[in-house]
Motif scaffolding. Structure first.
Motif, mmCIF file in Angstrom:
data_model
loop_
_atom_site.group_PDB
_atom_site.id
_atom_site.type_symbol
_atom_site.label_atom_id
_atom_site.label_comp_id
_atom_site.label_asym_id
_atom_site.label_seq_id
_atom_site.Cartn_x
_atom_site.Cartn_y
_atom_site.Cartn_z
ATOM 1 N N GLN A 127 0.829 -1.205 0.000
ATOM 2 C CA GLN A 127 0.000 0.000 0.000
ATOM 3 C C GLN A 127 0.867 1.260 0.000
ATOM 4 O OE1 GLN A 127 -2.891 0.048 3.140
ATOM 5 N NE2 GLN A 127 -3.970 1.848 2.381
ATOM 6 N N GLY A 128 0.513 2.183 -0.873
ATOM 7 C CA GLY A 128 1.255 3.435 -0.962
ATOM 8 C C GLY A 128 2.298 3.453 -2.062
ATOM 9 N N TYR A 129 2.464 2.324 -2.767
ATOM 10 C CA TYR A 129 3.459 2.231 -3.831
ATOM 11 C C TYR A 129 2.771 1.954 -5.166
ATOM 12 C CZ TYR A 129 6.778 1.926 0.008
ATOM 13 O OH TYR A 129 7.506 2.189 1.138
ATOM 14 N N GLN A 130 3.291 2.560 -6.221
ATOM 15 C CA GLN A 130 2.718 2.399 -7.556
ATOM 16 C C GLN A 130 3.390 1.296 -8.369
ATOM 17 O OE1 GLN A 130 -0.024 4.352 -9.123
ATOM 18 N NE2 GLN A 130 -0.275 4.361 -6.898
ATOM 19 N N ASN A 131 4.589 0.897 -7.966
ATOM 20 C CA ASN A 131 5.335 -0.133 -8.703
ATOM 21 C C ASN A 131 5.767 -1.222 -7.731
ATOM 22 O OD1 ASN A 131 5.791 1.174 -11.544
ATOM 23 N ND2 ASN A 131 6.193 2.795 -10.056
ATOM 24 N N MET A 132 5.134 -2.383 -7.845
ATOM 25 C CA MET A 132 5.298 -3.437 -6.848
ATOM 26 C C MET A 132 5.429 -4.794 -7.520
ATOM 27 S SD MET A 132 2.550 -4.785 -4.029
ATOM 28 C CE MET A 132 2.045 -6.133 -5.111
ATOM 29 N N LEU A 133 6.236 -5.632 -6.920
ATOM 30 C CA LEU A 133 6.335 -7.034 -7.332
ATOM 31 C C LEU A 133 5.841 -7.893 -6.182
ATOM 32 C CD1 LEU A 133 7.347 -9.432 -9.081
ATOM 33 C CD2 LEU A 133 9.589 -9.119 -8.009
ATOM 34 N N LEU A 134 4.839 -8.721 -6.443
ATOM 35 C CA LEU A 134 4.375 -9.705 -5.463
ATOM 36 C C LEU A 134 4.953 -11.054 -5.829
ATOM 37 C CD1 LEU A 134 2.502 -10.552 -3.067
ATOM 38 C CD2 LEU A 134 0.762 -11.070 -4.788
ATOM 39 N N HIS A 164 8.767 -19.564 -13.470
ATOM 40 C CA HIS A 164 9.361 -20.357 -14.546
ATOM 41 C C HIS A 164 10.550 -19.656 -15.200
ATOM 42 C CE1 HIS A 164 6.321 -23.248 -13.782
ATOM 43 N NE2 HIS A 164 5.436 -22.285 -13.799
ATOM 44 N N ILE A 165 11.132 -18.707 -14.461
ATOM 45 C CA ILE A 165 12.440 -18.172 -14.838
ATOM 46 C C ILE A 165 13.472 -19.276 -14.611
ATOM 47 C CG2 ILE A 165 14.244 -16.538 -14.148
ATOM 48 C CD1 ILE A 165 11.997 -14.616 -13.346
ATOM 49 N N ASN A 166 14.382 -19.465 -15.562
ATOM 50 C CA ASN A 166 15.405 -20.505 -15.413
ATOM 51 C C ASN A 166 16.529 -20.038 -14.495
ATOM 52 O OD1 ASN A 166 18.250 -21.586 -16.486
ATOM 53 N ND2 ASN A 166 16.705 -23.180 -16.728
ATOM 54 N N GLY A 243 16.585 -15.230 -3.651
ATOM 55 C CA GLY A 243 17.146 -13.937 -3.999
ATOM 56 C C GLY A 243 17.520 -13.820 -5.461
ATOM 57 N N LYS A 244 18.074 -14.892 -6.012
ATOM 58 C CA LYS A 244 18.482 -14.881 -7.422
ATOM 59 C C LYS A 244 17.274 -14.753 -8.351
ATOM 60 C CE LYS A 244 21.439 -17.412 -10.683
ATOM 61 N NZ LYS A 244 22.246 -18.642 -10.919
ATOM 62 N N GLY A 245 16.212 -15.492 -8.048
ATOM 63 C CA GLY A 245 15.012 -15.422 -8.875
ATOM 64 C C GLY A 245 14.330 -14.063 -8.799
ATOM 65 N N ILE A 246 14.277 -13.505 -7.601
ATOM 66 C CA ILE A 246 13.666 -12.177 -7.446
ATOM 67 C C ILE A 246 14.526 -11.124 -8.136
ATOM 68 C CG2 ILE A 246 13.026 -10.399 -5.778
ATOM 69 C CD1 ILE A 246 12.234 -12.608 -3.846
ATOM 70 N N ALA A 247 15.844 -11.274 -8.054
ATOM 71 C CA ALA A 247 16.740 -10.319 -8.707
ATOM 72 C C ALA A 247 16.515 -10.291 -10.215
ATOM 73 C CB ALA A 247 18.199 -10.673 -8.400
ATOM 74 N N ALA A 248 16.317 -11.467 -10.809
ATOM 75 C CA ALA A 248 16.087 -11.536 -12.257
ATOM 76 C C ALA A 248 14.821 -10.780 -12.637
ATOM 77 C CB ALA A 248 15.980 -12.999 -12.692
ATOM 78 N N THR A 249 13.793 -10.910 -11.811
ATOM 79 C CA THR A 249 12.527 -10.230 -12.088
ATOM 80 C C THR A 249 12.648 -8.735 -11.841
ATOM 81 O OG1 THR A 249 11.406 -12.224 -11.304
ATOM 82 C CG2 THR A 249 10.062 -10.278 -11.629
ATOM 83 N N ALA A 250 13.237 -8.369 -10.718
ATOM 84 C CA ALA A 250 13.351 -6.955 -10.355
ATOM 85 C C ALA A 250 14.185 -6.178 -11.364
ATOM 86 C CB ALA A 250 13.954 -6.821 -8.960
ATOM 87 N N THR A 251 15.187 -6.816 -11.941
ATOM 88 C CA THR A 251 16.021 -6.158 -12.944
ATOM 89 C C THR A 251 15.194 -5.739 -14.153
ATOM 90 O OG1 THR A 251 18.027 -7.311 -12.235
ATOM 91 C CG2 THR A 251 17.986 -6.518 -14.501
ATOM 92 N N GLU A 280 21.268 -8.950 -3.862
ATOM 93 C CA GLU A 280 22.187 -7.838 -4.097
ATOM 94 C C GLU A 280 23.339 -8.232 -5.029
ATOM 95 O OE1 GLU A 280 23.207 -6.527 -0.183
ATOM 96 O OE2 GLU A 280 21.214 -5.670 0.182
ATOM 97 N N LYS A 281 23.680 -9.500 -5.035
ATOM 98 C CA LYS A 281 24.743 -9.983 -5.933
ATOM 99 C C LYS A 281 24.297 -9.962 -7.392
ATOM 100 C CE LYS A 281 27.596 -14.066 -6.941
ATOM 101 N NZ LYS A 281 27.955 -15.444 -6.514
ATOM 102 N N TYR A 282 23.045 -10.388 -7.651
ATOM 103 C CA TYR A 282 22.613 -10.595 -9.024
ATOM 104 C C TYR A 282 21.779 -9.466 -9.615
ATOM 105 C CZ TYR A 282 24.258 -15.408 -8.584
ATOM 106 O OH TYR A 282 25.042 -16.518 -8.416
ATOM 107 N N VAL A 283 21.193 -8.612 -8.797
ATOM 108 C CA VAL A 283 20.297 -7.594 -9.336
ATOM 109 C C VAL A 283 21.096 -6.462 -9.979
ATOM 110 C CG1 VAL A 283 20.090 -6.040 -7.325
ATOM 111 C CG2 VAL A 283 18.100 -6.431 -8.828
ATOM 112 N N PHE A 284 20.516 -5.828 -10.979
ATOM 113 C CA PHE A 284 21.115 -4.657 -11.613
ATOM 114 C C PHE A 284 21.263 -3.541 -10.580
ATOM 115 C CE2 PHE A 284 20.358 -0.636 -14.055
ATOM 116 C CZ PHE A 284 21.567 -0.628 -14.733
ATOM 117 N N SER A 285 22.344 -2.789 -10.681
ATOM 118 C CA SER A 285 22.663 -1.794 -9.650
ATOM 119 C C SER A 285 21.541 -0.793 -9.425
ATOM 120 C CB SER A 285 23.952 -1.054 -10.025
ATOM 121 O OG SER A 285 23.813 -0.418 -11.291
#
Length: 312
Positions: A127-134, A164-166, A243-251, A280-285
Motif C-alpha cells: 500500500q502506498g506504492y505504484q510499482n510493486m512485485l508480489l 518459470h524463470i530458469n 534472492g536470485k530469482g527475485i533479482a532476475a525479475t526486479a532487474t 544484491e549480488k545478481y540484481v542490476f545496480s
C-alpha cells in the motif's frame, strides 16, 4: 450517493465474493461453491445470481454499483479472454462478456495471481506504492507485477509467471511446466523440501530433520531458527535461489517494493535476511534500492484486487 464495487476471486473449490465501497472499505465478504461440473458452465451464472441476491438483500440499485471485477485461475488477456482454466474446466471463454451478459453490470477480469498483487498494492503489504512485485511462495512460485498502479498482464495474460524463470541449466528433474531448473523448483515450499533432501543425502551430519517423518517447509525454517546447522545450510541455499530469482525479475520491472506472500512467507522477516545476499549480488545496480515487505491480506487479496480493477 454511496458507490459500491464487487470483487470476485474464482477458485477451484469456492468462489470468494466481496462487496466493498469505492474507497476499498469492506462491507461484506462471503463464499459460494464452485460448480465445476459440465466444464464449469454454471460458475458465472452462480456468481451473477449471488451478486444480484446480495444487492436485493441490501437494497442496492444498479446505479450505485461501479461494476464487478473477477480474478480467474488461468491466463486472461486485457479483453477478458481466458485461454484455459483447468481447475474450472474452462476452455477459451471471454469471462468479461459472459459475466456482463448475466450480471448486466460493467465487468473486468484478470489472472488471479495478478489480481492478488493488485489487492496487496491497494490495501496490503504494498500500500502506498505504484510499482510493486508480489512473489507468492506456496506449492509453486507465483508472481504479480504492478506497474504505475496497474496490472502488467502481457499480451495473453501470462505476465508475472516468474516461477518459470530458469535458474539452473543442469537441473536433471523436470518442473511441472516441462522445463528444467525453474525458479519454483527451488523456492517453492515443495522446492525447499526437495533442496533439503538433496543436502541431507550429501552429508552424514545429524539434523532434527532426519527425525521428522515427511518433514515440511515449515520444519526446515523452525529447525534453522533453533540452531540446527544442516537446516541453516538448507535455509541459506533456499535463500540463495529466492534472492536470485527475485533479482532476475526486479532487474526487468524495477519495483519500488517487493512483497512476499504465500504459505512460505509465514517464516517472516527471516526470509529477507536469507535472500538479500544473492539478491544484491545478481540484481542490476539501479534496482538495489528496493523495500521488502510481507503480504497482509492473505486469502482476501484476490477480492480486493478484483474490485480495484474497476477503479482505474
Amino acid at each position: 450517493m454511496a458507490r459500491y464495487v464487487f470483487g470476485i476471486d474464482l477458485g477451484g473449490t469456492t468462489v470468494k465474493i466481496g462487496l466493498l465501497t469505492e474507497g476499498g472499505e469492506k462491507v461484506e465478504f462471503w463464499e459460494i461453491p464452485t460448480r465445476t461440473e459440465n466444464n464449469g458452465q454454471y460458475i458465472l451464472s452462480d456468481v451473477a445470481e449471488a451478486i444480484r441476491a446480495k444487492m436485493k438483500e441490501r437494497g442496492i440499485e444498479d446505479t450505485e454499483v461501479i461494476g464487478a471485477g473477477i480474478g480467474v485461475p488461468g491466463a486472461v488477456n486485457v479483453d477478458g479472454l481466458c485461454y484455459q482454466a483447468v481447475n474450472l474446466g474452462w476452455e477459451k471463454i471471454n469471462v468479461v462478456n459472459e459475466l456482463h451478459s448475466k450480471l448486466k453490470l460493467p465487468v473486468k477480469a484478470g489472472n488471479d495471481a495478478n489480481v492478488a498483487a493488485l489487492g496487496e498494492a491497494w490495501k496490503g503489504g504494498g500500500q502506498g506504492y505504484q510499482n510493486m512485485l508480489l512473489v507468492t511462495l506456496g506449492t509453486g512460485v507465483g508472481g504479480g507485477i504492478i506497474n504505475e498502479g496497474k496490472i502488467l498482464a502481457g499480451s495473453k495474460g501470462s505476465g508475472g509467471e516468474i516461477g518459470h524463470i530458469n535458474l539452473e541449466d543442469d537441473e536433471p528433474d523436470a518442473c511441472g511446466c516441462g522445463n528444467h531448473g525453474c525458479f519454483e523448483q527451488y523456492a517453492s515450499a515443495t522446492g525447499a523440501v526437495r533442496l533439503a533432501k538433496r543436502i541431507l543425502a550429501a552429508t552424514e551430519e545429524d539434523s532434527t530433520l532426519r527425525h521428522i517423518d515427511n518433514f515440511q517447509c515449515k520444519d526446515i525454517f523452525d529447525a534453522a531458527k533453533a540452531g540446527d546447522k544442516v537446516a541453516k545450510d538448507i535455509a541459506d541455499r533456499y535463500g540463495y535461489y529466492l534472492g536470485k530469482g527475485i533479482a532476475a525479475t526486479a532487474t526487468v520491472v524495477n519495483p519500488e517494493i517487493i512483497v512476499l506472500g504465500g504459505g512460505v512467507s509465514k517464516a517472516g522477516e527471516m526470509l529477507f535476511d536469507l535472500l538479500k545476499p544473492s539478491y544484491e549480488k545478481y540484481v542490476f545496480s539501479g534496482c538495489k534500492d528496493v523495500k521488502f515487505a510481507l503480504a497482509k491480506l492473505g486469502n482476501d487479496a484476490g477480492v480486493y484486487g478484483a474490485a480495484k480493477m474497476l477503479l482505474y
